[in-house]
Enzyme design. Sequence first.
Site, mmCIF file in Angstrom:
data_model
loop_
_atom_site.group_PDB
_atom_site.id
_atom_site.type_symbol
_atom_site.label_atom_id
_atom_site.label_comp_id
_atom_site.label_asym_id
_atom_site.label_seq_id
_atom_site.Cartn_x
_atom_site.Cartn_y
_atom_site.Cartn_z
ATOM 1 N N GLU A 260 35.035 13.366 -7.487
ATOM 2 C CA GLU A 260 34.192 13.296 -8.690
ATOM 3 C C GLU A 260 33.555 14.652 -8.993
ATOM 4 O OE1 GLU A 260 30.745 10.697 -8.289
ATOM 5 O OE2 GLU A 260 30.518 10.640 -10.478
ATOM 6 N N ARG B 269 37.792 9.092 -3.268
ATOM 7 C CA ARG B 269 37.375 9.365 -4.660
ATOM 8 C C ARG B 269 37.057 10.858 -4.750
ATOM 9 N NH1 ARG B 269 33.968 5.660 -5.165
ATOM 10 N NH2 ARG B 269 31.957 6.637 -4.720
ATOM 11 N N HIS C 231 31.294 8.442 -16.608
ATOM 12 C CA HIS C 231 30.129 7.963 -17.366
ATOM 13 C C HIS C 231 29.360 9.188 -17.841
ATOM 14 C CE1 HIS C 231 27.852 8.956 -13.699
ATOM 15 N NE2 HIS C 231 28.831 8.384 -13.045
ATOM 16 N N HIS D 60 37.378 0.700 -10.989
ATOM 17 C CA HIS D 60 36.250 1.185 -11.804
ATOM 18 C C HIS D 60 36.744 2.143 -12.881
ATOM 19 C CE1 HIS D 60 36.172 5.080 -9.677
ATOM 20 N NE2 HIS D 60 36.259 4.414 -8.538
ATOM 21 N N GLU E 84 35.851 10.788 -12.194
ATOM 22 C CA GLU E 84 35.758 10.313 -10.812
ATOM 23 C C GLU E 84 36.806 9.265 -10.441
ATOM 24 O OE1 GLU E 84 32.279 7.733 -10.083
ATOM 25 O OE2 GLU E 84 31.478 8.489 -11.951
ATOM 26 N N ASP F 71 29.504 10.310 -1.786
ATOM 27 C CA ASP F 71 29.123 10.343 -3.199
ATOM 28 C C ASP F 71 27.632 10.653 -3.215
ATOM 29 O OD1 ASP F 71 28.538 9.914 -5.870
ATOM 30 O OD2 ASP F 71 29.713 8.070 -6.027
ATOM 31 N N HIS G 199 29.855 0.703 -3.621
ATOM 32 C CA HIS G 199 28.432 1.050 -3.573
ATOM 33 C C HIS G 199 27.889 0.937 -2.149
ATOM 34 C CE1 HIS G 199 28.054 0.162 -8.148
ATOM 35 N NE2 HIS G 199 28.566 1.345 -7.895
ATOM 36 N N TYR H 175 41.447 2.873 -3.478
ATOM 37 C CA TYR H 175 40.816 2.160 -2.359
ATOM 38 C C TYR H 175 41.782 1.092 -1.867
ATOM 39 C CZ TYR H 175 37.255 4.320 -5.243
ATOM 40 O OH TYR H 175 36.570 5.212 -6.004
ATOM 41 N N ASP I 90 0.783 -1.239 0.000
ATOM 42 C CA ASP I 90 0.000 0.000 0.000
ATOM 43 C C ASP I 90 0.817 1.294 0.000
ATOM 44 O OD1 ASP I 90 -2.526 -0.679 -0.393
ATOM 45 O OD2 ASP I 90 -3.292 -0.088 1.576
ATOM 46 N N HIS J 284 23.617 7.415 -14.621
ATOM 47 C CA HIS J 284 24.440 6.749 -15.640
ATOM 48 C C HIS J 284 23.651 6.926 -16.932
ATOM 49 C CE1 HIS J 284 26.664 4.020 -12.521
ATOM 50 N NE2 HIS J 284 26.929 5.298 -12.396
ATOM 51 N N ASP K 288 26.172 14.667 -9.726
ATOM 52 C CA ASP K 288 26.875 13.469 -9.237
ATOM 53 C C ASP K 288 28.263 13.888 -8.770
ATOM 54 O OD1 ASP K 288 27.866 10.950 -8.757
ATOM 55 O OD2 ASP K 288 27.816 10.271 -10.842
HETATM 56 N N1 GLY Z 1 27.144 7.873 -7.943
HETATM 57 C C1 GLY Z 1 27.211 6.963 -8.980
HETATM 58 C C2 GLY Z 1 28.458 7.081 -9.718
HETATM 59 O O1 GLY Z 1 29.296 7.874 -9.353
HETATM 60 O O2 GLY Z 1 28.650 6.452 -10.719
HETATM 61 MN MN MN Z 2 29.471 9.029 -11.119
HETATM 62 MN MN MN Z 3 29.008 9.475 -7.954
#
Ligand code: GLY
Ligand code: MN
Ligand code: MN
Length: 439
Positions: free
Chosen positions: A408, A406, A354, A350, A384, A260, A243, A388, A39, A361, A271
Site C-alpha cells: 500500500e 498487501r 480510499h 477489499h 493497496e 499496515d 483488520h 490472502y 478516570d 478513510h 497509510d
Molecule cells: N489502514 C487502513 C487501510 O488501509 O484502509
Molecule cells: Mn488504506
Molecule cells: Mn493501510
Amino acid sequence: MSRLEQSVFRERREQLVNVMGANAIAIIATRDEMYRNRDADYKYRADSSFYYLTGFAEPEAVAVLETDENGDYSYTLFCRERHREMEIWTGFRAGIEGALADYGADQAFSIEDLDDEIIVFLLNKERLFVRFGQTKKFDVRVGEWCNQAQKQQRQGGGAPQQMIQLDSILDEMRLIKSAEEIELMQIAGQISAKAHLRAMQTVYPGMMEYQLEAELNYVFGQHGCVPSYNTIVGGGANGCILHYVENDQPLKDGDLVLIDAGCEYQYYAGDITRTFPVNGKFSGEQKALYDIILSAQLAAIDATRVGQHYRYPHEIVCKIFTEGLVDLGILSGEINELIETEAYKQFYMHGTGHWLGMDVHDVGNYKQHGEWRPYESGMVVTVEPGLYIQADDETVAERWRGIGIRIEDDILVTKDGPHVLTSDVIKSIDDIEHFMKHN
Ligand code: GLY
Ligand code: MN
Ligand code: MN
C-alpha cells in the site's frame, strides 16, 4: 499551535462562506472527549472538519459562521473560558482572549453560554448549515435551538427554513488538498516510510508482533506523531486477517510479516502496508504471489491519473490478479469469465484504495450522478492491492496456504501524473532482500 498559518484556516472559512451565500448560518461542533476507562481518557484529538476550519484543537468548542444580507460574514467561537485551577489540572486553555487574539474569531463566548447565545444568531437567517448525524445529542440540541428561534416568530423572529447538510460542502473542500496540506501529507508519508524501514531493519525470527509494532511507534513518537489508525502487524497467516490488531504472536522463521501502519502528522494521515520475510529471504511461493501484487500495484498507481475514473485502478488490479492466479494454478478457467464472476474475491475481498487526508478513510464521495467520479489534481488516494490465501483454504494447494500479502502506498494525483508520497520505503523483492541482508 498548528504549523499552518492562521490565514490558511481563514481562507477555508471564506471558501465555505462563499458557498453558503447571503443570510445564512453554519454551526460546527468539535468532538467530545472520550474515556478509555474510569478516570482515564483517550488523548484528545479534535474533529477533523472542525479543525480544518478553525485550527482550534481544544475540546468543548463550537464555531459559528454567519452571513448577512450583503454576504459579509463573521466568525464566532464558543470555547472553554480560561480557568486557573482547571488549567493546573488539565493544561492550557486559549479562552475567550485567545480565541480573539490567536484564532481569528470576530467574537468569542464561553461554551457554557452556547444554548442562550445561539438563538439570536439563528433569528431571521434563511438557511442553516449543520453537520447532521455527528452525534444524536448535538442533532437534538440544534432542533431545540431552531424551535426556540421559531417561537419568536410573533416578535418578528423565526428560525431558518432551510437546513443543509454542511458535510456535503466540507467533504468536497477537504477532498482536494491545497499546497499546504500536500506538504504535511508528504511529511506524514516520509515519517511513515521511515517507520517501515526500521521494521525491516529490526525484525528477527522469534520477535513478537507487538515488539515490531513498538519499533514503528518509536519512529512515530520521535517525530511527535501518533499512529493514524490501529497498526496491523500480522505474521504468517495473521496477514490474511484484514483488520488484525492483536499483534500478540511470535514471528516465525520462513513466514512473511504484513505491516499496515502510518502516522498522523499535524492532523494528516499516512497509510502504508509492506509485507516482507521475517528472515530476510522470500520463499518461491511468497515470491510468486508478491510479484503479482507488486505488478498490479505499480499498474494501478500508474492508472491513478487526472480524468481517469476512481474505480479504474481496481479494475486493473482484478485483471492482473486473475491472470496471475491462473498462471500459478490457484484459479482455473477462462480469464474474462473469472473476472466477470469475481472469482478473485476468494483471495482479494477489499477495494484497491480510499481517499486519504485528515482521516485515514477520508471524506468525499466516490461517485457522482451514479458514476465513479474522475480523479482530479490534488486528490490523495491509497493504492493497496493484496492477496490472502487463508490457512484453511482446501481449494488451494497446501504450499500457498497461509500467505497474506498487501502493498500500500499513498498517491497524490497531479496534472503531471501520480506522485507517490510514500516512495521512501522500498518494495521490490531485490531491494527488500538486499536491505534486510545489510542491516
Ligand atoms: N489502514 C487502513 C487501510 O488501509 O484502509
Ligand atoms: Mn488504506
Ligand atoms: Mn493501510
